[in-house]
Every structure is written in structure tokens, then in C-alpha cells.
Design an enzyme around this catalytic site. Structure first.
Site, PDB file in Angstrom:
ATOM      1  N   ASN A   1      31.931 -58.432   5.991  1.00  0.00           N
ATOM      2  CA  ASN A   1      30.814 -57.530   6.271  1.00  0.00           C
ATOM      3  C   ASN A   1      29.710 -57.727   5.251  1.00  0.00           C
ATOM      4  OD1 ASN A   1      30.102 -54.885   4.649  1.00  0.00           O
ATOM      5  ND2 ASN A   1      32.305 -55.222   4.348  1.00  0.00           N
TER       6      ASN A   1
ATOM      7  N   CYS B   1      27.607 -53.652  -7.195  1.00  0.00           N
ATOM      8  CA  CYS B   1      26.178 -53.855  -6.895  1.00  0.00           C
ATOM      9  C   CYS B   1      25.510 -54.606  -8.044  1.00  0.00           C
ATOM     10  CB  CYS B   1      25.472 -52.512  -6.755  1.00  0.00           C
ATOM     11  SG  CYS B   1      26.397 -51.290  -5.834  1.00  0.00           S
TER      12      CYS B   1
ATOM     13  N   ILE C   1      40.908 -52.927  -4.663  1.00  0.00           N
ATOM     14  CA  ILE C   1      39.773 -53.795  -4.893  1.00  0.00           C
ATOM     15  C   ILE C   1      38.676 -53.530  -3.842  1.00  0.00           C
ATOM     16  CG2 ILE C   1      41.047 -55.674  -5.954  1.00  0.00           C
ATOM     17  CD1 ILE C   1      41.031 -57.189  -3.301  1.00  0.00           C
ATOM     18  N   ASN C   2      37.439 -53.839  -4.235  1.00  0.00           N
ATOM     19  CA  ASN C   2      36.376 -53.892  -3.255  1.00  0.00           C
ATOM     20  C   ASN C   2      36.525 -55.234  -2.511  1.00  0.00           C
ATOM     21  OD1 ASN C   2      33.907 -53.383  -1.872  1.00  0.00           O
ATOM     22  ND2 ASN C   2      33.227 -52.159  -3.619  1.00  0.00           N
TER      23      ASN C   2
ATOM     24  N   GLY D   1      43.159 -52.721  -0.391  1.00  0.00           N
ATOM     25  CA  GLY D   1      42.920 -54.129  -0.084  1.00  0.00           C
ATOM     26  C   GLY D   1      43.957 -54.597   0.914  1.00  0.00           C
ATOM     27  N   GLY D   2      43.604 -54.544   2.199  1.00  0.00           N
ATOM     28  CA  GLY D   2      44.475 -55.076   3.247  1.00  0.00           C
ATOM     29  C   GLY D   2      45.631 -54.192   3.654  1.00  0.00           C
TER      30      GLY D   2
HETATM   31  C1  LIG Z   1      32.583 -52.129   6.961  1.00  0.00           C
HETATM   32  C2  LIG Z   1      32.897 -51.868   5.515  1.00  0.00           C
HETATM   33  C3  LIG Z   1      32.074 -51.042   4.771  1.00  0.00           C
HETATM   34  C4  LIG Z   1      32.344 -50.794   3.420  1.00  0.00           C
HETATM   35  N1  LIG Z   1      31.537 -49.972   2.713  1.00  0.00           N
HETATM   36  C5  LIG Z   1      31.813 -49.695   1.413  1.00  0.00           C
HETATM   37  C6  LIG Z   1      31.024 -48.774   0.682  1.00  0.00           C
HETATM   38  O1  LIG Z   1      30.076 -48.176   1.194  1.00  0.00           O
HETATM   39  N2  LIG Z   1      31.355 -48.576  -0.629  1.00  0.00           N
HETATM   40  C7  LIG Z   1      32.423 -49.184  -1.233  1.00  0.00           C
HETATM   41  O2  LIG Z   1      32.688 -48.946  -2.415  1.00  0.00           O
HETATM   42  N3  LIG Z   1      33.218 -50.033  -0.539  1.00  0.00           N
HETATM   43  C8  LIG Z   1      32.939 -50.293   0.757  1.00  0.00           C
HETATM   44  N4  LIG Z   1      33.756 -51.138   1.464  1.00  0.00           N
HETATM   45  C9  LIG Z   1      34.942 -51.721   0.806  1.00  0.00           C
HETATM   46  C10 LIG Z   1      36.199 -50.904   1.124  1.00  0.00           C
HETATM   47  O3  LIG Z   1      36.058 -49.586   0.664  1.00  0.00           O
HETATM   48  C11 LIG Z   1      37.474 -51.552   0.523  1.00  0.00           C
HETATM   49  O4  LIG Z   1      37.349 -51.562  -0.885  1.00  0.00           O
HETATM   50  C12 LIG Z   1      37.722 -52.979   1.000  1.00  0.00           C
HETATM   51  O5  LIG Z   1      37.336 -53.134   2.346  1.00  0.00           O
HETATM   52  C13 LIG Z   1      39.179 -53.422   0.840  1.00  0.00           C
HETATM   53  O6  LIG Z   1      40.044 -52.620   1.601  1.00  0.00           O
HETATM   54  P1  LIG Z   1      40.549 -53.026   3.098  1.00  0.00           P
HETATM   55  O7  LIG Z   1      41.003 -54.459   3.039  1.00  0.00           O
HETATM   56  O8  LIG Z   1      41.640 -52.054   3.418  1.00  0.00           O
HETATM   57  O9  LIG Z   1      39.357 -52.871   3.998  1.00  0.00           O
HETATM   58  C14 LIG Z   1      33.484 -51.404   2.814  1.00  0.00           C
HETATM   59  C15 LIG Z   1      34.330 -52.214   3.582  1.00  0.00           C
HETATM   60  C16 LIG Z   1      34.055 -52.467   4.910  1.00  0.00           C
HETATM   61  C17 LIG Z   1      34.990 -53.337   5.699  1.00  0.00           C
END
Ligand SMILES: Cc1cc2nc3c(=O)[nH]c(=O)nc-3n(C[C@H](O)[C@H](O)[C@H](O)COP(=O)(O)O)c2cc1C
Length: 287
Positions: free
Chosen positions: A69, A135, A195-196, A246-247
Site C-alpha cells: 500500500n 514518516c 512492525i509497520n 505483522g502478518g
Molecule cells: C492499508 C493500510 C493502511 C495502513 N495505515 C497505517 C497508518 O495509518 N498508520 C500506521 O502506523 N500504520 C499503518 N499501516 C500499517 C499497519 O498498521 C501494520 O503495522 C502493518 O500493516 C503490519 O501488519 P499486518 O501485516 O497485519 O497488516 C497500514 C497498513 C495497511 C495495509
């Protein structure tokens, strides 16, 4: 009788250790689809000082095991969040599900002013701030979470002016995440989350953006081993509570993270797009 899954992280009480990851679960959108009283906490999308439109399309692309994304932190800004979004969240969300608000910015002043608005105008409705340090700083171009000195200065500044609990959300796009964790904790971080998304690219071969490149953040099941590694690195480096993500797609994934020292809670992101009831299913699985 159901077992007690409640946890207390740096003074914040959660009915269970399962929450959503920022930017992936909008209470208003999902309120009729899933049981929104189930999660341990609720985290809306990151808020910036001023409204942001985000990036042009393409913003999201499915890849094997996940998605990329580049939404670009689209949000209404801190003022509108306080006046319009917060009252709706407060109305929809059960009172005992704490609200954690994610903050993003382009300078230390940005983060500080946004945090001060959120703290002073939220009438005590916010339990903690999650500081999204993925950021870049407009002045230096450095990502806050990838430079230990910049990260230390940011956290120290916030800690000296804001009394809400500070969760520092670390980026995996660094060589040594333990070093970043140490910087954040030495400046006063109460909790770390990670993790982000992981920096990634794909050449689009489907849909209206066919033939373009997308560069953005990779998330979903394919990043879980990276997340597990990074969370373990952080757990070895510092001794503060961790919210791991993360996943994570099911309760077995959740348990894998919860086995790591100091991981008190987990967050679910991308899996919610495939199945909005993922958090509910994980909570049920933990019982
Ligand atoms: C569509 C989308 C939007 C996201 N927006 C933010 C956000 O606004 N702020 C933030 O800290 N992380 C954001 N993230 C990161 C997620 O919070 C998360 O850290 C990351 O996706 C890993 O987790 P996951 O694999 O379960 O998605 C975003 C992720 C996705 C997929």
C-alpha cells in the site's frame, strides 16, 4: 467459565490482548459487520496536524501472501478528528475498550502539536498515543524511526510535554531495530509496537493501473517471519511491554508472537481486509 484474558500494559487495561493495527479497521465501516465489542483496544488510522489527501491511485496492490500500500496517510487532520470522528468513535466503542490514537508528522513540531491537541481536547477519551515514526522528517529527509538520534529527540520532546502514555511504533526498514528500540526507550517510550510495513515494490500486471510500478509498504502473512525476527530483536534489546504485529491472520499466529518475552498484546492489520471478523476469531481462539 471463560478464562480471564485481560492484560494491563503500562497502566492501560485491555479485556484481551487483541487489537487492530492502525489504518486497517474503521469502526464506522465495520460496525454492522463484526462484533466491535470484542477487541481489546481500538486504533484508528494515523492522524496528522493538517488534513491529508494521500497519494493518487494506484494505492493498493495484492501480491503473493500480502499487499503493497501507498495510501499516504490520508486523514482528516487533528482538528476534525477531535470534532467529528472522536464523538462517533466514543459513541460506537464500548467504554471499556481503550482508544489508542496513532499520530504521524513531518517534523517534531508537527508530532508535538498534534499530540497536544489530541491530549487537551479529547476530554479524557484517549488512553494512549501511538507514534508512527515511519514518516520522513521534511527538514532532513530522514525517517524518524530510522535514525536513533532523531528518534530519541522526538520521543524526548513528546515525553516532556504530553502526559498520555506513549507507544512508539517502530519501522522494520532499518538495519538494527534493537538500536531504535533502545533510543525510544531511553527517551521515555512506555510501550513499543512493531512492525509497520516493509518497503517493497511491484510491477502491476492487473487492473486499471496495469503497466505501472507501485512502491510502498508490504504487509500481510508474507511479512510474519520478518516481524517475528524484529520483535525478538526488540525484546532482547529493551525491557518494556511490546504490542506485536505483522502478518497475523489467526490465533496460532497470535500465540506465536505472544510467546516472545514482553509481548503483551498483538494487532491485526491486512488479515481484516480478507476477513473482517479476524480479530473476533482470534479472541475466540484464545479462550
Ligand atoms: C492499508 C493500510 C493502511 C495502513 N495505515 C497505517 C497508518 O495509518 N498508520 C500506521 O502506523 N500504520 C499503518 N499501516 C500499517 C499497519 O498498521 C501494520 O503495522 C502493518 O500493516 C503490519 O501488519 P499486518 O501485516 O497485519 O497488516 C497500514 C497498513 C495497511 C495495509
Amino acid at each position: 467459565m471463560k478464562p480471564d484474558l485481560s492484560v494491563e500494559i503500562a497502566g492501560i487495561k485491555l479485556q484481551n490482548p487483541v487489537m487492530n493495527a492502525a489504518g486497517t479497521f474503521d469502526l464506522e465501516c465495520y460496525k454492522d459487520l463484526v462484533d466491535i465489542s470484542k477487541p481489546g483496544a481500538y486504533v484508528p488510522k494515523s492522524t496528522t496536524l493538517k488534513p491529508r489527501e494521500g497519494n493518487p491511485q494506484p494505492r493498493i496492490y495484492d501480491v503473493l501472501g500480502g499487499m503493497i500500500n501507498r495510501i499516504g496517510l490520508e486523514n482528516v487532520g487533528a482538528g476534525e478528528f477531535i470534532h467529528n470522528k472522536l464523538p462517533i468513535i466514543h459513541m460506537l466503542k464500548p467504554i471499556d475498550v481503550p482508544l489508542i490514537v496513532s499520530v504521524a508528522g513531518e517534523s517534531i513540531e508537527d508530532y508535538l502539536n498534534t499530540s497536544i491537541i489530541l491530549e487537551t481536547k479529547s476530554k479524557g477519551r484517549i488512553a494512549a498515543l501511538e507514534i508512527n515514526v515511519s514518516c520522513p522528517n521534511v527538514k532532513s529527509g530522514l525517517v524518524f524511526g530510522s535514525d536513533p538520534e532523531l528518534l530519541w529527540e522526538l520521543v524526548m520532546t513528546l515525553k516532556s510535554r504530553v502526559s498520555l502514555r506513549l507507544i512508539i511504533k517502530l519501522t522494520p526498514n532499518v538495519t538494527d531495530i534493537g538500536l531504535m528500540a533502545e533510543a525510544a526507550v531511553s527517551a521515555g517510550a512506555d510501550i513499543l509496537s512493531l512492525i509497520n510495513t516493509v518497503r517493497a515494490a511491484a510491477y502491476i500486471v492487473r487492473g486499471p493501473s496495469d503497466g505501472q510500478w507501485i512502491e510502498g509498504g508490504l504487509s500481510g502473512p508474507c511479512i510474519k517471519p520478518i516481524a517475528l525476527y524484529m520483535v525478538r530483536q526488540v525484546a532482547k534489546a529493551v525491557d518494556v511491554p511490546i504490542i506485536a504485529m505483522g502478518g497475523i491472520s489467526n490465533f496460532e499466529d497470535a500465540l506465536e508472537f505472544l510467546r516472545i518475552k514482553n509481548v503483551w498484546a498483538i494487532a491485526v492489520g491486512t488479515a481484516i481486509f480478507r476477513d473482517p471478523s479476524t480479530m473476533t476469531k482470534i479472541v475466540d481462539g484464545l479462550y
